[in-house]
Design a protein around this motif. Structure first.
Motif, mmCIF file in Angstrom:
data_model
loop_
_atom_site.group_PDB
_atom_site.id
_atom_site.type_symbol
_atom_site.label_atom_id
_atom_site.label_comp_id
_atom_site.label_asym_id
_atom_site.label_seq_id
_atom_site.Cartn_x
_atom_site.Cartn_y
_atom_site.Cartn_z
ATOM 1 N N PRO A 171 -17.377 4.030 -19.864
ATOM 2 C CA PRO A 171 -18.134 5.317 -19.402
ATOM 3 C C PRO A 171 -18.923 5.884 -20.523
ATOM 4 N N GLY A 197 -21.342 11.745 -15.322
ATOM 5 C CA GLY A 197 -20.823 10.370 -15.822
ATOM 6 C C GLY A 197 -21.451 9.150 -15.250
ATOM 7 N N ASN A 246 -19.778 5.647 -15.125
ATOM 8 C CA ASN A 246 -18.614 4.722 -15.157
ATOM 9 C C ASN A 246 -18.900 3.373 -15.366
ATOM 10 N N HIS A 247 -18.124 2.872 -16.385
ATOM 11 C CA HIS A 247 -18.102 1.370 -16.788
ATOM 12 C C HIS A 247 -19.545 1.041 -17.139
#
Length: 74
Positions: free
Chosen positions: A5, A51, A53-54
């Motif tokens: 992230p 954020g 993510n990934h």
């Protein structure tokens, strides 16, 4: 390929058209600290951190070092 992230700090654009990314970091708090400082330097109002993510770290590394998303990322 490493996936992790990342957090992107945003500021409100001076022409009120929306948000502009100021910087990114793998730590949320650091993204906020640097993003807020960059917004102040540019005379903008800091908005917040989102954020992602990934995110592909390799992809974020393809921006040039002087791109706003890479400035002061450490």
């Amino acid at each position: 390929m490493t996936r992790q992230p990342i957090y992107i700090a945003y500021a409100v654009t001076s022409d009120k058209e929306g948000l502009i990314p100021m910087c990114w970091h793998t730590e949320k708090q650091r993204a906020g600290e640097v993003g807020e400082e960059l917004a102040l330097q540019d005379g903008l109002r800091f908005y917040g951190v989102f954020g992602c993510n990934h995110a592909d770290y390799l992809a974020t590394s393809t921006f040039p070092d002087d791109h706003p998303l890479n400035i002061l990322k450490t």
